[in-house]
Enzyme design. Structure first.
Site, PDB file in Angstrom:
ATOM      1  N   LYS A  13      12.210  41.918  -5.889  1.00  6.04           N
ATOM      2  CA  LYS A  13      13.211  42.011  -6.962  1.00  6.04           C
ATOM      3  C   LYS A  13      13.136  43.372  -7.674  1.00  6.04           C
ATOM      4  O   LYS A  13      14.143  44.041  -7.839  1.00  6.04           O
ATOM      5  CB  LYS A  13      13.014  40.878  -7.986  1.00  6.04           C
ATOM      6  CG  LYS A  13      13.182  39.492  -7.387  1.00  6.04           C
ATOM      7  CD  LYS A  13      13.061  38.402  -8.430  1.00  6.04           C
ATOM      8  CE  LYS A  13      11.703  38.296  -9.087  1.00  6.04           C
ATOM      9  NZ  LYS A  13      10.577  37.979  -8.182  1.00  6.04           N
ATOM     10  N   ARG A  88      13.698  31.958 -15.344  1.00  9.91           N
ATOM     11  CA  ARG A  88      12.651  31.413 -14.489  1.00  9.91           C
ATOM     12  C   ARG A  88      12.525  29.906 -14.651  1.00  9.91           C
ATOM     13  O   ARG A  88      11.701  29.290 -13.974  1.00  9.91           O
ATOM     14  CB  ARG A  88      11.318  32.053 -14.842  1.00  9.91           C
ATOM     15  CG  ARG A  88      10.916  33.198 -13.902  1.00  9.91           C
ATOM     16  CD  ARG A  88       9.611  33.750 -14.425  1.00  9.91           C
ATOM     17  NE  ARG A  88       8.795  34.383 -13.454  1.00  9.91           N
ATOM     18  CZ  ARG A  88       8.671  35.719 -13.340  1.00  9.91           C
ATOM     19  NH1 ARG A  88       9.389  36.518 -14.082  1.00  9.91           N
ATOM     20  NH2 ARG A  88       7.831  36.223 -12.467  1.00  9.91           N
ATOM     21  N   ARG A 127       0.417  45.322  -3.751  1.00  8.96           N
ATOM     22  CA  ARG A 127       1.374  46.032  -4.618  1.00  8.96           C
ATOM     23  C   ARG A 127       0.653  47.033  -5.526  1.00  8.96           C
ATOM     24  O   ARG A 127      -0.406  46.740  -6.069  1.00  8.96           O
ATOM     25  CB  ARG A 127       2.122  45.002  -5.479  1.00  8.96           C
ATOM     26  CG  ARG A 127       2.927  45.649  -6.607  1.00  8.96           C
ATOM     27  CD  ARG A 127       3.999  44.750  -7.144  1.00  8.96           C
ATOM     28  NE  ARG A 127       3.526  43.457  -7.603  1.00  8.96           N
ATOM     29  CZ  ARG A 127       4.346  42.448  -7.926  1.00  8.96           C
ATOM     30  NH1 ARG A 127       5.660  42.597  -7.819  1.00  8.96           N
ATOM     31  NH2 ARG A 127       3.854  41.301  -8.328  1.00  8.96           N
ATOM     32  N   ARG A 160      -1.585  45.644 -10.802  1.00  8.60           N
ATOM     33  CA  ARG A 160      -1.393  44.734 -11.929  1.00  8.60           C
ATOM     34  C   ARG A 160      -2.555  43.749 -12.012  1.00  8.60           C
ATOM     35  O   ARG A 160      -3.067  43.302 -11.003  1.00  8.60           O
ATOM     36  CB  ARG A 160      -0.074  43.957 -11.756  1.00  8.60           C
ATOM     37  CG  ARG A 160       1.107  44.684 -12.320  1.00  8.60           C
ATOM     38  CD  ARG A 160       2.423  44.053 -11.951  1.00  8.60           C
ATOM     39  NE  ARG A 160       2.499  42.614 -12.148  1.00  8.60           N
ATOM     40  CZ  ARG A 160       3.599  41.900 -11.917  1.00  8.60           C
ATOM     41  NH1 ARG A 160       4.702  42.505 -11.511  1.00  8.60           N
ATOM     42  NH2 ARG A 160       3.609  40.598 -12.111  1.00  8.60           N
ATOM     43  N   ARG A 171       0.912  31.435  -9.273  1.00  9.09           N
ATOM     44  CA  ARG A 171       2.261  31.958  -9.534  1.00  9.09           C
ATOM     45  C   ARG A 171       3.262  31.380  -8.530  1.00  9.09           C
ATOM     46  O   ARG A 171       4.411  31.097  -8.877  1.00  9.09           O
ATOM     47  CB  ARG A 171       2.254  33.481  -9.483  1.00  9.09           C
ATOM     48  CG  ARG A 171       1.609  34.078 -10.729  1.00  9.09           C
ATOM     49  CD  ARG A 171       1.195  35.513 -10.553  1.00  9.09           C
ATOM     50  NE  ARG A 171       2.313  36.414 -10.403  1.00  9.09           N
ATOM     51  CZ  ARG A 171       2.201  37.648  -9.918  1.00  9.09           C
ATOM     52  NH1 ARG A 171       1.039  38.114  -9.534  1.00  9.09           N
ATOM     53  NH2 ARG A 171       3.263  38.408  -9.816  1.00  9.09           N
TER      54      ARG A 171
HETATM   55  P1  ADP Z   1       8.982  41.242  -7.215  1.00  6.83           P
HETATM   56  O1  ADP Z   1       9.570  42.141  -8.281  1.00  6.83           O
HETATM   57  O2  ADP Z   1      10.007  40.303  -6.635  1.00  6.83           O
HETATM   58  O3  ADP Z   1       7.740  40.535  -7.631  1.00  6.83           O
HETATM   59  P2  ADP Z   1       8.351  43.772  -5.862  1.00  6.83           P
HETATM   60  O4  ADP Z   1       9.653  44.482  -5.786  1.00  6.83           O
HETATM   61  O5  ADP Z   1       7.364  44.282  -6.852  1.00  6.83           O
HETATM   62  O6  ADP Z   1       8.563  42.175  -6.003  1.00  6.83           O
HETATM   63  O7  ADP Z   1       7.714  43.788  -4.397  1.00  6.83           O
HETATM   64  C1  ADP Z   1       6.459  43.167  -4.130  1.00  6.83           C
HETATM   65  C2  ADP Z   1       5.658  44.025  -3.149  1.00  6.83           C
HETATM   66  O8  ADP Z   1       6.283  43.986  -1.867  1.00  6.83           O
HETATM   67  C3  ADP Z   1       5.575  45.493  -3.543  1.00  6.83           C
HETATM   68  O9  ADP Z   1       4.307  45.976  -3.163  1.00  6.83           O
HETATM   69  C4  ADP Z   1       6.699  46.145  -2.728  1.00  6.83           C
HETATM   70  O10 ADP Z   1       6.423  47.504  -2.451  1.00  6.83           O
HETATM   71  C5  ADP Z   1       6.687  45.306  -1.463  1.00  6.83           C
HETATM   72  N1  ADP Z   1       8.023  45.148  -0.863  1.00  6.83           N
HETATM   73  C6  ADP Z   1       9.216  45.103  -1.501  1.00  6.83           C
HETATM   74  N2  ADP Z   1      10.228  44.935  -0.612  1.00  6.83           N
HETATM   75  C7  ADP Z   1       9.640  44.860   0.618  1.00  6.83           C
HETATM   76  C8  ADP Z   1      10.150  44.685   1.949  1.00  6.83           C
HETATM   77  N3  ADP Z   1      11.473  44.542   2.180  1.00  6.83           N
HETATM   78  N4  ADP Z   1       9.252  44.661   2.961  1.00  6.83           N
HETATM   79  C9  ADP Z   1       7.913  44.793   2.706  1.00  6.83           C
HETATM   80  N5  ADP Z   1       7.379  44.961   1.501  1.00  6.83           N
HETATM   81  C10 ADP Z   1       8.221  44.990   0.449  1.00  6.83           C
HETATM   82  P1  AMP Z   2       6.963  39.642 -13.215  1.00 10.76           P
HETATM   83  O1  AMP Z   2       6.730  41.058 -13.602  1.00 10.76           O
HETATM   84  O2  AMP Z   2       8.415  39.273 -13.133  1.00 10.76           O
HETATM   85  O3  AMP Z   2       6.196  39.256 -11.958  1.00 10.76           O
HETATM   86  O4  AMP Z   2       6.380  38.742 -14.403  1.00 10.76           O
HETATM   87  C1  AMP Z   2       4.995  38.799 -14.735  1.00 10.76           C
HETATM   88  C2  AMP Z   2       4.634  37.645 -15.658  1.00 10.76           C
HETATM   89  O5  AMP Z   2       5.373  37.767 -16.902  1.00 10.76           O
HETATM   90  C3  AMP Z   2       4.963  36.243 -15.149  1.00 10.76           C
HETATM   91  O6  AMP Z   2       3.960  35.738 -14.271  1.00 10.76           O
HETATM   92  C4  AMP Z   2       5.045  35.466 -16.475  1.00 10.76           C
HETATM   93  O7  AMP Z   2       3.759  35.201 -16.998  1.00 10.76           O
HETATM   94  C5  AMP Z   2       5.715  36.479 -17.401  1.00 10.76           C
HETATM   95  N1  AMP Z   2       7.194  36.337 -17.346  1.00 10.76           N
HETATM   96  C6  AMP Z   2       8.084  37.282 -16.928  1.00 10.76           C
HETATM   97  N2  AMP Z   2       9.346  36.814 -17.004  1.00 10.76           N
HETATM   98  C7  AMP Z   2       9.250  35.541 -17.478  1.00 10.76           C
HETATM   99  C8  AMP Z   2      10.190  34.503 -17.755  1.00 10.76           C
HETATM  100  N3  AMP Z   2      11.498  34.688 -17.549  1.00 10.76           N
HETATM  101  N4  AMP Z   2       9.726  33.331 -18.223  1.00 10.76           N
HETATM  102  C9  AMP Z   2       8.410  33.131 -18.448  1.00 10.76           C
HETATM  103  N5  AMP Z   2       7.465  34.043 -18.180  1.00 10.76           N
HETATM  104  C10 AMP Z   2       7.872  35.248 -17.713  1.00 10.76           C
END
Ligand code: ADP
Ligand code: AMP
Length: 213
Positions: A13, A88, A127, A160, A171
Site C-alpha cells: 500500500k 481498518r 522492509r 520499523r 498483525r
Molecule cells: P504496506 O504499506 O501495505 O504495509 P509496503 O508498501 O510497505 O506495504 O510494502 C511492504 C514491503 O514489501 C516493503 O519492503 C516493499 O518494498 C515490498 N514490496 C512492495 N511491493 C512489492 C512487490 N510488488 N513485490 C515485492 N515486494 C514488494
Molecule cells: P501501518 O503503517 O499502516 O502498517 O500501521 C502501523 C500500525 O499503526 C498498525 O499496526 C496499528 O497499530 C496502527 N494503525 C495505523 N492505522 C490504523 C487504523 N486505521 N486503525 C487502527 N490502528 C491503526
C-alpha cells in the site's frame, strides 16, 4: 479523486500510494505514518498509540477516526485524497462513509491490493523505511539504489519496530479478523476494485493506473 487503499500489512500500500498520489495530484494520508510522527514528537496521541502499535494491535477506533476526520477536512484534501491504512475496521469505514455523506464528498474507489498470505511475512521482515519521507524499500525485492539509503531524500533507512516476525503474526491475525471484512463492505457499496499485488512493483502500479484511469 477520493480513494481508500485496502490490503493486508505488506501488500504494498505505502509503495503504491506515493505513485498514485503523484499521478493524480492528491494528498497521501497514511495513518501509520501519522501515528509514527506523533510518537517521534512525543505528543499525547503518540503516547496513547505507541503500546498498541508495538504489539501489532489496532489503535482504538475513536482516536483514529478523530485523527482522519480532522486531516481530511483540511484545505489540501478538498480536491481529493488517498487514505493508506484507514479504514481498518467496519466502525472506521462506517464513520468515514457518514462523514463523507455529511460533507457531500463520497469515495470514488476502494482499491484492494491482493497478495497471498504466505508472501507477506518475508515482505514485512525485509522492509526498510525512510524515517524522513516514509518511502518503503525491501532488502531483496525492492532495494534502494545505494545500500541503506533512501532513493527519494538520501536519509538513512531503518527497520520499523513492529516489523518483526513475532509481531507480524498478530498483525496478520488482526487484519483477517478486523479489516478483511471491509472488502465486502465496499463491494456492497459498488466502489471496490482489486489488483493483483503479487507481481513486480511497476506492473502492480500499471494495473492500478489502469483500474483508476
Ligand atoms: P504496506 O504499506 O501495505 O504495509 P509496503 O508498501 O510497505 O506495504 O510494502 C511492504 C514491503 O514489501 C516493503 O519492503 C516493499 O518494498 C515490498 N514490496 C512492495 N511491493 C512489492 C512487490 N510488488 N513485490 C515485492 N515486494 C514488494
Ligand atoms: P501501518 O503503517 O499502516 O502498517 O500501521 C502501523 C500500525 O499503526 C498498525 O499496526 C496499528 O497499530 C496502527 N494503525 C495505523 N492505522 C490504523 C487504523 N486505521 N486503525 C487502527 N490502528 C491503526
Amino acid at each position: 479523486m477520493r480513494i481508500v487503499l485496502l490490503g493486508p500489512p505488506g501488500a504494498g500500500k505505502g509503495t503504491q500510494a506515493k505513485k498514485i498520489a503523484d499521478r493524480y495530484g492528491i494528498v497521501h494520508i497514511s495513518t501509520g505514518d501519522l501515528f509514527r510522527d506523533n510518537i517521534k514528537n512525543k505528543t499525547p496521541l503518540g503516547q496513547k498509540a505507541k503500546a498498541y502499535m508495538d504489539a501489532g494491535n489496532l489503535v482504538p477506533d475513536e482516536l483514529v477516526i478523530a485523527l482522519v476526520e480532522d486531516r481530511i477536512s483540511k484545505d489540501d484534501c478538498q480536491d481529493g485524497y488517498l487514505l493508506d491504512g484507514f479504514p481498518r475496521t467496519v466502525a472506521q469505514a462506517s464513520a468515514l462513509s457518514e462523514y463523507n455523506e455529511k460533507v457531500g464528498k463520497p469515495l470514488d474507489c476502494a482499491l484492494s491490493i491482493e497478495v497471498p498470505e504466505d508472501k507477506l511475512v518475508s515482505r514485512i521482515v525485509g522492509r526498510r523505511v525512510c524515517p524522513n519521507c516514509g518511502a518503503s524499500f525491501h532488502i531483496k525485492f525492492n532495494p534502494p539504489k545505494q545500500d541503506g539509503i533512501c532513493d527519494r531524500c538520501g536519509e538513512k533507512l531503518v527497520q520499523r519496530k513492529d516489523d518483526t516476525e513475532a509481531t507480524v503474526k498478530n498483525r496478520l491475525d488482526v487484519y483477517n479478523k478486523e479489516t478483511a471484512p471491509l472488502i465486502d463492505f465496499y463491494r456492497c457499496k459498488g466502489v471496490l476494485k482489486a489488483v493483483d499485488g503479487d507481481q513486480d512493483v511497476d506492473i502492480v502500479t500499471a494495473d492500478i493506473f489502469k483500474a483508476l484511469d
